[in-house]
Enzyme design. Structure first.
Site, PDB file in Angstrom:
ATOM      1  N   ILE A  16      36.650  43.709  41.081  1.00 22.41           N
ATOM      2  CA  ILE A  16      36.344  42.985  39.848  1.00 22.41           C
ATOM      3  C   ILE A  16      37.518  42.130  39.369  1.00 22.41           C
ATOM      4  CG2 ILE A  16      37.057  44.856  38.294  1.00 22.41           C
ATOM      5  CD1 ILE A  16      34.567  44.147  36.608  1.00 22.41           C
ATOM      6  N   HIS A  88      31.342  41.188  45.062  1.00 24.41           N
ATOM      7  CA  HIS A  88      32.339  42.105  44.501  1.00 24.41           C
ATOM      8  C   HIS A  88      31.677  43.308  43.848  1.00 24.41           C
ATOM      9  CE1 HIS A  88      32.087  41.852  40.056  1.00 24.41           C
ATOM     10  NE2 HIS A  88      31.491  40.696  40.297  1.00 24.41           N
ATOM     11  N   CYS A  89      32.428  44.398  43.803  1.00 23.12           N
ATOM     12  CA  CYS A  89      32.055  45.572  43.010  1.00 23.12           C
ATOM     13  C   CYS A  89      33.284  45.909  42.178  1.00 23.12           C
ATOM     14  CB  CYS A  89      31.589  46.718  43.898  1.00 23.12           C
ATOM     15  SG  CYS A  89      32.740  47.188  45.221  1.00 23.12           S
ATOM     16  N   ALA A  90      33.551  47.173  41.923  1.00 22.04           N
ATOM     17  CA  ALA A  90      34.720  47.516  41.115  1.00 22.04           C
ATOM     18  C   ALA A  90      36.016  47.383  41.908  1.00 22.04           C
ATOM     19  CB  ALA A  90      34.574  48.928  40.557  1.00 22.04           C
TER      20      ALA A  90
END
Length: 352
Positions: A16, A88-90
């Site tokens: 992120i 994207h993720c975290a």
């Protein structure tokens, strides 16, 4: 950590925080951003980009599989414009990697496996590691043929049914009738003709109980466990749920009294967690097997979950010849004299 480009593709994987690096986003010519996490930044963060969001957590039991087609379509749309796509993720480790692997599988369904696609992603982003549940979903997606629509696929629906069963059993209860997938009520997929079909009948009354499409093979998984006894014959034939089993699996739906041998959960209105299977022929009613939603161990030591098994000692199992394939399709069937060949010896039987 910065975002990383997948080798050979204009797709980038990141966490992120890479959204804050506008300079890097500009250098990569990012035009589309796919967010794969439950909590998203404010929409202002995505000004100037095409944005698509998938709200899932990084847990084994989250259903990311159902989002694969929409995510792949979004990624492809971004690539078709000539721009770059950021997924994207975290942390850029599990969820985003899973989506990228799904895209690679969809593009090369016969050439890649989830493991080989993961290795490709790791060449530029070594920390990528989808959780076990997501890897299982990727394997199922590949087994399905990487379709554009997964929700209507029989394998996906069967997977959902098994998840419902597991959740119910974890609470000490049998699944609800509405969540059980009875395979003989589903549209049949076309299958390759092998020249023979297994047919199972009640040994007492000869009522047909199941055929090949409804049998669950578990021998193929023996290699995954050191505890499997390859010399032990399986005492049961395991089946998918079939309509004739309803009175045994859900006795409260068909009778006021519970079925004999049934083991109930903590709630009196529950269907049994385990019990006997009886022949559906009203004039027979023979005990032909057993079921256990929580699973049971076959005599070969393999665990089958959920388990619906016909006892081989209570049924007859035969191979039925596909006439279109000719009499040699199954030499174990006794042939009439007019159809016997020199190879069919042993009083008209082939090699048993």
């Amino acid at each position: 950590m910065a975002m990383n480009q997948i080798k050979g593709h204009n797709i980038y994987v990141g966490g992120i925080f890479c959204l804050k690096n506008k300079a890097a986003m500009s250098r990569a010519d990012i035009s589309h951003v796919l967010s794969v996490l439950r909590l998203n930044p404010s929409e202002e963060t995505f000004e100037g980009y095409e944005h698509y969001s998938i709200g899932v957590d990084d847990t084994d039991d989250d259903n990311l599989l159902e989002h694969f087609p929409a995510a792949i379509k979004f990624i492809q749309a971004g690539l078709d414009t000539g721009g770059g796509v950021l997924v994207h993720c975290a942390m850029g480790k599990s969820r985003s990697a899973t989506i990228c692997i799904a895209y690679l599988l969809h593009r090369q369904p016969g050439a890649l496996t989830p493991q080989s696609a993961l290795a490709l992603v790791r060449e530029t982003r070594p920390l990528c590691e989808p959780n076990d549940g997501f890897m299982e979903q990727l394997e199922l997606y590949r087994e399905m043929g990487c379709p554009d629509d997964v929700t209507e696929h029989p394998l996906y629906q069967r997977w959902l049914y098994r998840r419902d069963v597991e959740e119910s059993v974890a609470c000490g209860r049998a699944p609800e009738l509405k969540s059980v997938r009875f395979e003989d009520e589903q549209p049949m997929r076309s299958q390759e003709s092998t020249g023979q079909t297994v047919e199972i009948k009640c040994r007492k009354c000869r009522r047909k109980l199941a055929t090949t499409p409804f049998i669950i093979p578990h021998e193929q998984e023996k290699q995954n466990s050191a505890k499997i006894n390859p010399s032990a014959d399986c005492a049961h034939v395991f089946l998918h749920p079939l309509t004739w089993m309803r009175p045994s699996l859900f006795p409260s739906e068909d009778a006021s009294e519970p079925a004999a041998g049934a083991t109930y959960g903590a709630h009196t209105d529950d269907a049994p967690l385990s019990g006997r299977l009886t022949c559906p022929n009203p004039g027979c009613g023979a005990n032909i097997g057993k079921f256990a939603w929580q699973g049971m161990q076959c005599s070969c030591n393999h665990w089958v979950v959920p388990a619906i098994g016909l006892a081989k000692a209570r049924v007859d199992i035969a191979n039925k010849v596909n006439v279109a394939q000719g009499p040699r399709a199954n030499p174990a069937i006794r042939l009439p004299p007019s159809m016997r060949t020199p190879e069919s010896n042993d009083n008209g039987r082939g090699n048993l």
